[in-house]
Design an enzyme around this catalytic site. Sequence first.
Site, PDB file in Angstrom:
ATOM      1  CE  LYS A   1       1.555  -2.415 -34.145  1.00 40.92           C
ATOM      2  NZ  LYS A   1       0.819  -0.877 -33.874  1.00 40.92           N
TER       3      LYS A   1
ATOM      4  CD  GLN B   1       1.594   2.422 -32.960  1.00 39.98           C
ATOM      5  OE1 GLN B   1       1.486   1.461 -33.783  1.00 39.98           O
ATOM      6  NE2 GLN B   1       1.101   2.187 -31.669  1.00 39.98           N
TER       7      GLN B   1
ATOM      8  CG  ASP C   1      -4.372  -0.406 -37.112  1.00 43.76           C
ATOM      9  OD1 ASP C   1      -3.938  -1.153 -36.389  1.00 43.76           O
ATOM     10  OD2 ASP C   1      -3.789   0.791 -37.049  1.00 43.76           O
TER      11      ASP C   1
HETATM   12  N1  GUN Z   1      -1.845   2.244 -30.602  1.00 51.45           N
HETATM   13  C1  GUN Z   1      -2.048   1.421 -29.584  1.00 51.45           C
HETATM   14  N2  GUN Z   1      -2.555   0.169 -30.278  1.00 51.45           N
HETATM   15  C2  GUN Z   1      -2.783   0.559 -31.584  1.00 51.45           C
HETATM   16  C3  GUN Z   1      -3.001  -0.403 -32.883  1.00 51.45           C
HETATM   17  O1  GUN Z   1      -3.294  -1.455 -32.608  1.00 51.45           O
HETATM   18  N3  GUN Z   1      -2.867   0.304 -34.258  1.00 51.45           N
HETATM   19  C4  GUN Z   1      -2.501   1.838 -34.151  1.00 51.45           C
HETATM   20  N4  GUN Z   1      -2.493   2.193 -35.307  1.00 51.45           N
HETATM   21  N5  GUN Z   1      -2.088   2.419 -33.050  1.00 51.45           N
HETATM   22  C5  GUN Z   1      -2.051   1.956 -31.815  1.00 51.45           C
END
Ligand code: GUN
Length: 285
Positions: A54, A98, A121
């Site tokens: 990311k 996350q 998100d």
């Molecule tokens: N864990 C797995 N996929 C995601 C996501 O798209 N966003 C976040 N914040 N955590 C995740």
Amino acid sequence: MTAQIIDGKALSAQLRTEVAARAATLKAKSGITPGLAVILVGDNQASQVYVRNKVKACEEAGFHSVLEKYDATMTEAELLARVEALNNDPSIHGILVQLPLPKHIDDHKVIETISPAKDVDGFHVASAGALMVGEVGFKACTPYGCMKMLESIGMKDLRGKHAVVIGRSNIVGKPMAMMLLAANATVTVTHSGTADLGAMTRQADVVVAAVGKRNVLTADMVKPGAVVIDVGMNRDDAGKLCGDVDYDGVKEVAGFITPVPGGVGPMTITMLLVNTMESAERTAG
Ligand code: GUN
């Protein structure tokens, strides 16, 4: 018939180029650089890879990005305080915590502390609610990416089409169903406990599989020519990455199919960039 592949890597590259151009324009016009803050708590191996990707994607698009890594011993109160600080930081337009978080921290409480204006998100109740009632908010990245993939094959408007979603998670299945409805599809939401799942999926023009289990969708469950979107990320017996769909079988029946890897996966990060870009543009007015 062999299905056409919807190439998530190629589509992502195209969308990321567009985002980078938007970022450059915003910077030139108003001096604002889109900023994303990513918080990782603990040492989950998969999460480490995701957050690295990311941050790398942000850098490539010309964004400002901050990666905050904390020990698994971080308290909930400490994490909430960090989120509040980022809510008030004008250089940050998107905040991503996350998941999963260590067990002693309440995910929901953390997500609800993120300002909806920075919830790139799309997990906040306000974002989910906005999607449900057709108001402006951030869309959850994975289903948003699936919608972009449909759009890329000329299926932006799904009026008259039946879409079947397999899976009902808060971060994929449910928002996916809402986005498909907003695109005028007739939507059936199913899950691993649905009786005679094949009877449902055989009626579908679009199937989205998001269960997290191999071979949830096999060739006998697919209408010839249907579009199959595979959100799954699993490992096969040989340890190779695979989705929820029996790819080799289904590709002989479907009209379009997304591969794993190289399908929905890259789109999730791309839509995170799109949301962060949008957030930065909103602050510029
Ligand atoms: N864990 C797995 N996929 C995601 C996501 O798209 N966003 C976040 N914040 N955590 C995740």
